[in-house]
Structure formats: C-alpha cells, structure tokens
Design a protein around this motif. Structure first.
Motif, PDB file in Angstrom:
ATOM      1  N   ALA A  47       3.497 -10.279 -47.091  1.00 20.90           N
ATOM      2  CA  ALA A  47       3.296 -11.305 -46.065  1.00 20.90           C
ATOM      3  C   ALA A  47       4.610 -11.901 -45.574  1.00 20.90           C
ATOM      4  O   ALA A  47       4.606 -12.749 -44.677  1.00 20.90           O
ATOM      5  CB  ALA A  47       2.393 -12.413 -46.610  1.00 20.90           C
TER       6      ALA A  47
ATOM      7  N   GLU B  46      -4.321 -11.729 -52.369  1.00 22.99           N
ATOM      8  CA  GLU B  46      -4.237 -11.804 -50.912  1.00 22.99           C
ATOM      9  C   GLU B  46      -4.888 -13.090 -50.394  1.00 22.99           C
ATOM     10  O   GLU B  46      -4.378 -13.727 -49.471  1.00 22.99           O
ATOM     11  CB  GLU B  46      -4.904 -10.580 -50.287  1.00 22.99           C
ATOM     12  CG  GLU B  46      -4.150  -9.278 -50.513  1.00 22.99           C
ATOM     13  CD  GLU B  46      -4.751  -8.127 -49.726  1.00 22.99           C
ATOM     14  OE1 GLU B  46      -5.687  -8.380 -48.933  1.00 22.99           O
ATOM     15  OE2 GLU B  46      -4.291  -6.991 -49.900  1.00 22.99           O
TER      16      GLU B  46
ATOM     17  N   GLY C 231      -2.727 -15.976 -48.608  1.00 21.05           N
ATOM     18  CA  GLY C 231      -3.158 -16.341 -47.265  1.00 21.05           C
ATOM     19  C   GLY C 231      -3.479 -17.812 -47.120  1.00 21.05           C
ATOM     20  O   GLY C 231      -3.401 -18.371 -46.008  1.00 21.05           O
TER      21      GLY C 231
END
Length: 365
Positions: free
Chosen positions: A93, A230, A234
């Motif tokens: 990311a 994830e 996020g």
C-alpha cells in the motif's frame, strides 16, 4: 469427542484462541460496512491476535519435527510471520512509515516490554532467577549489529539527501544482515550448540502437533492473516486519525504488541514457571529475527512489491529508541540473574517511548 477434547485443551493452554470468533466477524463487517474504519481497525486487531497464537503453535510443531538446522530456518521464516504479513500489506500500500515503525517497534517491544514483563512476572514468584548468560549476550550482540545497520543509512541521509544512495546502501546492508543471521544460526544450532543447551532443552518440553495438522494450520492461518492484514492496513490511517494516533504510533506500539501477543504469552508463562532461559530466548530471539531477517526481507521485497524501493533509513527518534533498547538488552543479559525490579525498569523505558510517540509523533522521513 477426542477432537473436541483436544480443542478444549488447546484453548486452555492458549486462552487467546477464544478471540478466534472475531475472524469471521471482521470479514463480515468488512463486507457489510467497508467504511467503518475505526470498527474494522479494532476488530482486525482482535482477529490477528489469536491467529498469531495459532501461527506460533504451528511453527513450533513443524520446527520440532525437522531437526535443528531446518528448524532454525523455519523459525527465522515463520517465527515473526504475523509482523511480516502485516508489513507486506503495508508495503504494497506504500505506507512505508508504518512498515518502518513496525520494524523498529517490534525490536523495542520484544526487547523492553516482553523481556521486562518476563523479568517482572517471574521475579514476583521467584526471588532470583538464573539464565544462560552466553545465549542472551549472543542475541544482544546480533541486535547491536542490526542497530548499526539501521544507523548508517539514517546518518548518511543527513549528509546526502538523494534517495538513490540510501536505497542502494540499504539493499547491500540487507544482504549482509541476512548472511550474518544465517551464519548465526549455523553457530548456535551446529558448531557451538552446546553453549545454548539450556534454551534448547526447554523448547523440547513442549508437546507438538502432528506434522500434517501443523502444516495445514500454517497454510490456512497464513492466508487468513494476509486477508485480515489488508483490512487492517486499509483502515489504519482513518482509524488512527479518529482515535488520535499516528501511523508511527500504530506501527511502533500497536502492531508490535498485536503481532507479538502469542510469543508474549509464552514468554510470560515460562518466566512464571522459572524457565527464564526460554523467556529470554523468545524475546531476544524474536527481536534479532526481525532486525536481521524480517527487515532485510522487506527491503528486498519492496523492489518487487512496493511502489518504490524502501530503505532502512528511519527517523532519528526511532534509531535512538532501538539503540537504547539494544543497550538495555546487553545490560539485562550481563549478570545471568533476573529479579522483578529489573523488569520494572525495562517496562518504564518502554512506557516513556510509547508516551513520547503518542504525544510527539515524528515527521515522515
């Protein structure tokens, strides 16, 4: 019936496994309320903790069935798998501050919080505890080498501000650190294994799962950790802002505590059982794995996974904290004896670091 009894025994041995209920909860919440970042942040933490406990248990089982050399390699690869998977998700990311904070935080947390907690809890039950000073000082020496490797690119960046030099230097240092760690395993597991006999004997007392079950659990839980990581990555930025935390604090304190929860439980229980050798082996061994194996692997992986190569350069405050933690590890391992007040001192230093990061978050490097 036998399977049910076995499951009950595992939960009794590792109470953190009760939190497995949050694994489907966080997945369903992410599907139904993808914008509830603060809720997802909290639920993902609660879900990762029991998964880390399962990974630790399965890794121990696989390592016990392979022999020392392969077992050492598996421990290096899988012992800090939770932190590695979370960091890989953050790496993909592009959240490099979170990655670097989690690396530095894991080293400091294992060295000060886990080791300090083991001294405190063990010392409250036993007046004085003995441990293998040679093994502890060996791990502390590895940590010192890693601190030097982190310090060099951070110092160079103050003289040469070009990122290309820092990236090339970090790649070279990553290769050196992995080579040193591999030779360290050869030294401790093969050529001079008699010096580490106390810790090895303690580890052999654990009952291991059958190899088929252990491997199956490793594969399934690794996939679950990757998926939930994830969700965690996020939601971390928005959630941190809502709660009043920065990515640096989340990486340095929260991720380190969550990823090491299972190892901490084992280290604290071992200290209470007067097996301080095992506690120190877990704490300093895990810290050296992160410094000499996980961090270099992340640097190399960033060339393929991240938006751009990542360097080992971290902000000066974190370098100072890692250096102090390394010095503390050397001091704590110098005497060969542990008492509860030493644990208080180590935990106090960790609390000072945490409070400083929470109130005065560093700027991004």
């Amino acid at each position: 019936m036998a399977a049910k009894n076995a499951a009950i025994d595992e939960v009794r041995a590792a109470p953190l496994l009760v939190l497995l209920i949050f694994v489907p909860v966080v997945i369903l919440t992410d599907m139904a309320l993808p914008e509830a970042h603060t809720l997802l942040f909290a639920l993902s933490i609660l879900a990762i903790i029991p998964l880390a406990a399962l990974l630790s248990r399965a890794t121990e089982a696989v390592s016990s069935r392979t022999g020392d050399a392969i077992g050492g390699l598996l421990n290096a690869t899988l012992g800090n798998l939770t932190e590695l998977v979370i960091s890989l998700a953050a790496l993909q990311a592009g959240q490099y501050l979170l990655v670097k904070a989690s690396i530095a935080g894991a080293i400091v947390t294992n060295t000060l919080f886990m080791l300090g907690g083991a001294f405190l809890l063990g010392g409250l039950k036993h007046h004085v505890q003995e441990f293998n000073r040679i093994s502890a000082r060996f791990q502390a020496s590895l940590l010192f080498l890693a601190t030097v490797a982190v310090l060099v690119p951070s110092v160079i960046s103050s003289v040469d501000h070009t990122s290309a030099l820092s990236q090339k230097l970090s790649l070279g240092l990553a290769i050196i650190l992995i080579a040193v760690y591999a030779l360290g395993m050869l030294f401790s597991l093969k050529t001079h294994r008699e010096l580490f006999a106390s810790a090895a004997q303690a580890e052999e007392e654990h009952h291991a799962w059958p190899i088929q079950i252990a491997v199956t659990v490793l594969v399934i839980v690794t996939l679950l950790v990757a998926f939930i990581s994830e969700i965690f990555v996020g939601s971390v930025q928005v959630a941190a802002q809502n709660i009043g935390m920065t990515p640096a604090f989340v990486g340095f304190i929260v991720v380190a505590l969550v990823g090491g929860a299972a190892e901490m439980t084992t280290a604290f229980s071992a200290a209470r059982a007067n097996r301080l050798d095992l506690s120190i082996g877990i704490a300093l061994g895990s810290a050296s794995q992160i410094a000499l194996f996980v961090a270099p692997v992340l640097v190399i992986t960033s060339y393929f996974l991240g938006p751009e190569p990542m360097s080992l350069e971290i902000w000066p405050g974190a370098v100072t904290m890692v250096l102090i933690a390394t010095m503390a590890a050397s001091l704590l391992s110098n005497g060969g004896r542990g008492v509860w007040y030493i644990g208080v001192l180590a935990l106090a230093v960790y609390a000072i670091f945490g409070l400083t990061l929470f109130l005065l978050p560093p700027a991004s490097p």
